[in-house]
Design a protein around this motif. Structure first.
Motif, PDB file in Angstrom:
ATOM      1  N   GLU A 105     -16.471  -1.158   4.997  1.00  0.00           N
ATOM      2  CA  GLU A 105     -15.807  -1.101   6.293  1.00  0.00           C
ATOM      3  C   GLU A 105     -14.492  -1.870   6.222  1.00  0.00           C
ATOM      4  O   GLU A 105     -14.427  -2.935   5.628  1.00  0.00           O
ATOM      5  CB  GLU A 105     -16.673  -1.753   7.365  1.00  0.00           C
ATOM      6  N   ILE A 106     -13.449  -1.314   6.838  1.00  0.00           N
ATOM      7  CA  ILE A 106     -12.162  -1.997   6.951  1.00  0.00           C
ATOM      8  C   ILE A 106     -12.004  -2.417   8.414  1.00  0.00           C
ATOM      9  O   ILE A 106     -12.174  -1.589   9.313  1.00  0.00           O
ATOM     10  CB  ILE A 106     -10.998  -1.038   6.579  1.00  0.00           C
ATOM     11  N   SER A 117     -11.279   0.307  -1.032  1.00  0.00           N
ATOM     12  CA  SER A 117     -12.600   0.950  -0.912  1.00  0.00           C
ATOM     13  C   SER A 117     -13.115   1.345  -2.275  1.00  0.00           C
ATOM     14  O   SER A 117     -14.283   1.129  -2.610  1.00  0.00           O
ATOM     15  CB  SER A 117     -12.511   2.192  -0.030  1.00  0.00           C
ATOM     16  N   LYS A 118     -12.237   1.945  -3.074  1.00  0.00           N
ATOM     17  CA  LYS A 118     -12.678   2.333  -4.413  1.00  0.00           C
ATOM     18  C   LYS A 118     -13.039   1.096  -5.223  1.00  0.00           C
ATOM     19  O   LYS A 118     -14.070   1.062  -5.895  1.00  0.00           O
ATOM     20  CB  LYS A 118     -11.582   3.112  -5.137  1.00  0.00           C
ATOM     21  N   ASP A 162      -2.925   6.614  -2.292  1.00  0.00           N
ATOM     22  CA  ASP A 162      -3.091   5.231  -2.755  1.00  0.00           C
ATOM     23  C   ASP A 162      -2.901   4.237  -1.620  1.00  0.00           C
ATOM     24  O   ASP A 162      -2.298   3.166  -1.791  1.00  0.00           O
ATOM     25  CB  ASP A 162      -2.140   4.938  -3.916  1.00  0.00           C
ATOM     26  N   LYS A 163      -3.462   4.578  -0.474  1.00  0.00           N
ATOM     27  CA  LYS A 163      -3.443   3.655   0.658  1.00  0.00           C
ATOM     28  C   LYS A 163      -4.098   2.345   0.240  1.00  0.00           C
ATOM     29  O   LYS A 163      -4.999   2.324  -0.603  1.00  0.00           O
ATOM     30  CB  LYS A 163      -4.207   4.277   1.832  1.00  0.00           C
ATOM     31  N   ILE A 220      -4.609  -3.336   8.170  1.00  0.00           N
ATOM     32  CA  ILE A 220      -4.088  -2.130   7.504  1.00  0.00           C
ATOM     33  C   ILE A 220      -3.920  -1.008   8.519  1.00  0.00           C
ATOM     34  O   ILE A 220      -4.867  -0.655   9.225  1.00  0.00           O
ATOM     35  CB  ILE A 220      -5.038  -1.664   6.370  1.00  0.00           C
ATOM     36  N   LEU A 221      -2.728  -0.461   8.601  1.00  0.00           N
ATOM     37  CA  LEU A 221      -2.449   0.680   9.494  1.00  0.00           C
ATOM     38  C   LEU A 221      -1.812   1.794   8.676  1.00  0.00           C
ATOM     39  O   LEU A 221      -0.819   1.560   7.978  1.00  0.00           O
ATOM     40  CB  LEU A 221      -1.495   0.264  10.614  1.00  0.00           C
ATOM     41  N   GLY A 222      -2.374   2.981   8.746  1.00  0.00           N
ATOM     42  CA  GLY A 222      -1.826   4.105   7.992  1.00  0.00           C
ATOM     43  C   GLY A 222      -1.831   3.845   6.500  1.00  0.00           C
ATOM     44  O   GLY A 222      -1.015   4.392   5.758  1.00  0.00           O
ATOM     45  N   ILE A 254      -1.161   1.032   5.021  1.00  0.00           N
ATOM     46  CA  ILE A 254      -0.169   0.033   4.617  1.00  0.00           C
ATOM     47  C   ILE A 254      -0.447  -1.267   5.364  1.00  0.00           C
ATOM     48  O   ILE A 254      -0.809  -1.243   6.539  1.00  0.00           O
ATOM     49  CB  ILE A 254       1.253   0.583   4.911  1.00  0.00           C
ATOM     50  N   SER A 255      -0.283  -2.387   4.683  1.00  0.00           N
ATOM     51  CA  SER A 255      -0.573  -3.672   5.310  1.00  0.00           C
ATOM     52  C   SER A 255       0.317  -3.866   6.536  1.00  0.00           C
ATOM     53  O   SER A 255       1.480  -3.460   6.534  1.00  0.00           O
ATOM     54  CB  SER A 255      -0.364  -4.818   4.321  1.00  0.00           C
ATOM     55  N   GLY A 259       0.865  -1.184   0.000  1.00  0.00           N
ATOM     56  CA  GLY A 259       0.000   0.000   0.000  1.00  0.00           C
ATOM     57  C   GLY A 259       0.894   1.224   0.000  1.00  0.00           C
ATOM     58  O   GLY A 259       2.051   1.139   0.416  1.00  0.00           O
ATOM     59  N   ASP A 283      -6.182   0.583   1.987  1.00  0.00           N
ATOM     60  CA  ASP A 283      -7.620   0.597   2.297  1.00  0.00           C
ATOM     61  C   ASP A 283      -8.389   1.528   1.362  1.00  0.00           C
ATOM     62  O   ASP A 283      -9.511   1.221   0.963  1.00  0.00           O
ATOM     63  CB  ASP A 283      -7.909   0.905   3.770  1.00  0.00           C
ATOM     64  N   ALA A 284      -7.779   2.659   0.991  1.00  0.00           N
ATOM     65  CA  ALA A 284      -8.451   3.578   0.062  1.00  0.00           C
ATOM     66  C   ALA A 284      -8.622   2.909  -1.299  1.00  0.00           C
ATOM     67  O   ALA A 284      -9.676   3.019  -1.934  1.00  0.00           O
ATOM     68  CB  ALA A 284      -7.648   4.866  -0.082  1.00  0.00           C
ATOM     69  N   SER A 285      -7.593   2.186  -1.722  1.00  0.00           N
ATOM     70  CA  SER A 285      -7.656   1.507  -3.021  1.00  0.00           C
ATOM     71  C   SER A 285      -8.699   0.401  -3.003  1.00  0.00           C
ATOM     72  O   SER A 285      -9.474   0.237  -3.961  1.00  0.00           O
ATOM     73  CB  SER A 285      -6.278   0.941  -3.376  1.00  0.00           C
TER      74      SER A 285
END
Lengths: 365, 365, 365, 365
Positions: A245-246, A232-233, A225-226, A281-283, A285-286, A220, A228-230
């Motif tokens: 939800e993550i 989510s999209k 382009d996190k 996922i934190l920040g 990044i996995s 990540g 989780d953001a990726s």
């Protein structure tokens, strides 16, 4: 920018309409040397195929994939892989009426406003059939991810108010259940629920969970382009998904830091987390734990119950939507969620290969 | 692909670390001719500035923006707008200890795995200070959107278990409330709650809602670049966001089609929706109603309470995180959510200008 | 899409105007762990700095770089590297007249048509000073490429009708020659030529060659992102470049296949080419030989000789352009060509890391 | 990033191999409402079809296009347009030998190095047949450009040492000439030349010029996405192109500023240029004059004359390439150059629609 192209390293372009000649996908940037046969794709497509049980649309489509390019001697060549599925059961006459009004819950008004007109047959491009191309691409990505020791799987967690009991979680059950639930008992209940709603001329929503095992820490990108953001999209781009939800998801807003933080500890010489509220996922990044996300999916908007709407002449009218529809899209969407997560994770794993100068130098020495 | 570049027509690149020399953003592709002064940016930056009340970090930063390019004679020129904010209150010594262990709830492990080492001072790039650049870009976009009759605003809807009462909704209150709530009474309660958690060495989460008024039907792209998918990525890319809902969000999974569908009707010669369960988006395309989304934000992971973790030598240790931290990130994140939504909507509005051949031809005749 | 963002894996965004506050670049996606100091950048910037000899503009600019982010403890962190150069010698008063007419050979009309107005001071964004940011990025990329055993260097091959004699090729001479020529004798002649044109109130064009040594076979993507196509865009995006040749370039149109083909042979157990008409690229992919390209650069359009043009009131007028201008841009453009080639090659080397599934799997095992 | 995706607003993805099942393209982002029939595409495809004269490969392919999606009721819908051409005349047996060695002038070594193996049948993905998809996309773009008053056309300017005489320029002749020359006399001479080289077992190169009329001033982006840089990439991405010139091209390096600058003057109330050395582009932005570029194309590398090379076992061998090959690729490449220019210009025209805030505001009022 037309929005049918997805990904950065791997680029997936889907095309096709519900009642056009065919649908498909082109996957560019997929690494060379992966053994792929049509049956690798077909087994995934069969999981979203209509007409397999009483709770899907009666539309009969074999959804047989033809691989047109990018495979030679049974292996991917590194060049674009084009895959096509012919539509065989179009009945455009079903839809002549739909052309004249805006179906509640559908994108008809949006398409007309955007493009000036629309292919109204079965929803055209906004049909769930668009996801066929995603599943083709997902099947490829899963094949490679498996060889990397990464396991992506999704399942239904609830339909209406029927939720799975996690103490009965049985992964083998996922593909056996008509609902995609990993819990035979909940599956049965949900199946009955869906049949009841269908009889009432109604439909129902539900939730899908996806788990990704084996992703190492570090995948990540910071900022936009996190991971989780990726994801989510990727998942929200599936029609009918209205929330994502993550990890603990919506619950985090009620929690204290001391409750929500996952403590680290050493186990067998490795850093692990004692809990996984973060969903891996934190920040952005996995963190090395299982990646877990959950999508909330709305009820099929096409229902035969009476609804009010307006027609193209600007008149208020009452309608009842006929045709062949799923009373719930959740079961068939499971493999689509799985596919989108697989594409996204593989894409970010590829970016991650050049995060360190050391790796780049080593590759070329 | 480093993930710090966002958008397609408008491209926002943010840069900077918590304790580096400066932070900023470059906005490329922003239309020419918009009157912009530093104060347009500053008024937005001041909403996320630290040290403005008892419930934010005591770190003092003026967060004064310097515009370095792209503005001439008071107007945007169409070329890249570079904006910079100098860090002035770095106390890197605070963080020397942090370098040696992984803070629970933080991306430390991810960064180390990805890059081999990390700028540990105040979280480096994964600090909330990264969002300064987003707000700079958001301020520009909001200025233009306002001229287009589009209004983007966000506010806090809950902190811990204190939620706003929508019958007391007062938009003017948003910027007056230290918590960002549009409800003075809830604001007071939440303020006390936060102070209590801080005293306990703990922190708390909350939710933020964003409303976008005035977007015409037709905005957003089918398939992957749906309006809701794009907004989900934009908002989930803000650190600490763990869930996103569009319209009725998670509730949709429990609803029947007949409950969830929004019926259309004619009003003053226009097609409108009687309800707005969809949150203004159907099939990924705006439907002409207010666009509504909600982000769920976790508690600040930096807490002074004791936590277990591991250090770089692979030893289990107990820590208490000192330094200057917000006991809740929600109030300062409100303007960041607003900014990300403004950038995303403007970007898709620009794509939408060439959806119809008729528009393209007309523009060049 | 504003066009100031370049690259896929490494993303370079440049910003700034000739007479604005500052110019700079943000480099995102650059691998972590490369030791970088300001002097690594400065040595490259000094090669394009004005005022270093009689044949450059007398404008005095130290062009000192300030690194604002992305470097920690002397090494790149993997996050965006922001670099800034303050303008110090702006004399905007010089340009008040220019605002009122279109300079022949310049983009004034284009900017006005596109944006409705323009920053006319020293050409604003279309000034050669824009390339400062490119050189900053190029310096970073060259540093890493060197560690990979890849050597990128450019030099002047001709100015007007004075061409280098390849039998006198002396690489060390490149940075010693005011003209950037690797041939002391040609340099002297060209120097005199330029001085003569300057005295005549005129200017002159020339050619630059770039050689890239050490790129292994296999770099570049089939179809649109060919190595030569990517390099062509990179180099042609430098203002004043009007033609680009790869290998034998324009000569190929006159040659037979039997003349133009490079035969392969074995040498020390390796496949090599006997000749290098291809310039190191076949079918868009590196072939293991030296990569060679040549850019043709037009004369500086700003000349003090009388020229006819029109002003903003639509009147035909006669002008003589004053101010401080280079009589030839070639010498200062050498390091810009080198920089653009370095960025492009590194970017494609990174993509190439995931061309084979085998490499991807191995990286994650 | 696999490199088979082109464009920003309009995204063209091509796929397919010389001897695979089919080839094609997906065009995403193409505006809705353009009337398109298969024959619009076919007329362009027929211009690159093999087997139409004595100077093309004898391979017989009807190259019939099937439109699979994105067209409804005869008009583009705004959603992806998928087009497919089945290969019918594959004779893979011809190529069994090729698999074992590296053909001089071909990308065989590059593909093997990059991907570990290659589809060797007829060059696989690196075959000229890849350009079929580009022509499909080009046909669409030309249709819309025509409606905008923009005319894109290309023609052969030389083959070997036979060049057209511009005093005999006859546009109608372009499609009549087997060589694509707008000069019947030169066409005849070139035709004989090509036949002679074929008889000698050899091949020959040539040049193609493209003219774009009607593009208003202001199109193209400053910095990296200049109009000329974008066109250079577009055209150089066609296999066999080794050089590209804009306007006076290579000649500019020999010219003085006073010779090369185009003076402006008023004509009928409009600003025009007295000359067009610039080829219609200044500072990367269109200047309102005709856009003119020239591509230099190498001789077909597949020749039956004896050549030395190495085989996969690392042995030096002598070969003579059999099979069906064009003795010159220029005539069939004319329509490909035209297509790439059409796609590029339309793409940048779309970006240009939101260069001014005024235009964006007006569009949404």
């Amino acid at each position: 920018m037309g929005g049918s192209v997805f990904g950065k390293n791997i680029t997936v372009t889907t095309w096709g309409e519900s009642h056009g000649a065919a649908l498909g996908a082109v996957i560019d940037g997929f690494p060379a040397g992966v053994e792929i046969s049509s049956s690798d794709i077909q087994v995934m497509l069969d999981r979203r195929k209509p007409g397999t049980s009483d709770i899907t649309t009666p539309r009969k489509e074999a959804d047989e994939v033809e691989i047109l390019s990018g495979i030679f001697e049974g292996k991917t060549t590194g060049t674009p892989i084009s895959m096509m599925i012919r539509n065989t059961s179009q009945k455009s006459s079903d839809y002549s009426e739909i052309a004249s009004y805006y179906r509640p819950g559908h994108a008809d008004l949006g398409f007309d406003s955007k493009y000036g007109f629309r292919d109204y047959r079965g929803g055209g491009r906004s049909s769930g059939r668009e996801t066929i191309g995603r599943v083709c691409a997902g099947a490829l990505c899963k094949k490679l991810l498996n060889q990397m020791g990464i396991d992506v799987f999704a399942y239904t967690t609830s339909i209406g108010d029927v939720a799975i009991d996690r103490s009965r979680f049985d992964r083998d059950q996922i593909v056996k259940s008509p609902t995609g639930m990993p819990d035979a008992k909940a599956d049965e209940e949900a199946f009955e629920l869906i049949k009841r709603y269908r009889q009432e001329g109604d439909s129902i929503g539900g939730t899908i969970e996806c788990v990704i095992k084996g992703v190492p820490a570090g995948v990540g990108e910071p900022a936009f382009d996190k991971l989780d953001a990726s994801l989510s999209k990727a998942v929200t781009s599936i029609g009918a998904v209205k929330a994502i939800e993550i990890g603990d998801g919506c619950q985090v807003s009620l929690k204290k830091g001391s409750e929500n933080n996952d403590e680290f500890e050493m186990a067998d010489g490795k850093v692990i987390k004692k809990t996984n509220h973060s969903g891996g996922i934190l920040g952005g990044i996995s963190d090395g734990s299982d990646i877990i996300l959950r999508a909330h999916i709305k009820a099929t908007p096409s229902i035969s119950s009476k609804q009010n709407t307006v027609n193209k002449d600007g008149e208020n009218i009452e309608i009842s939507i006929g045709g062949r529809h799923d009373p719930v899209v959740v079961p068939r969407a499971v493999v689509v969620v799985e596919s989108m997560c697989a594409i996204t994770v593989l894409d970010l794993l590829m970016s991650n290969m050049h995060s360190k100068a050391e790796s780049v130098i080593k590759f070329y020495k």
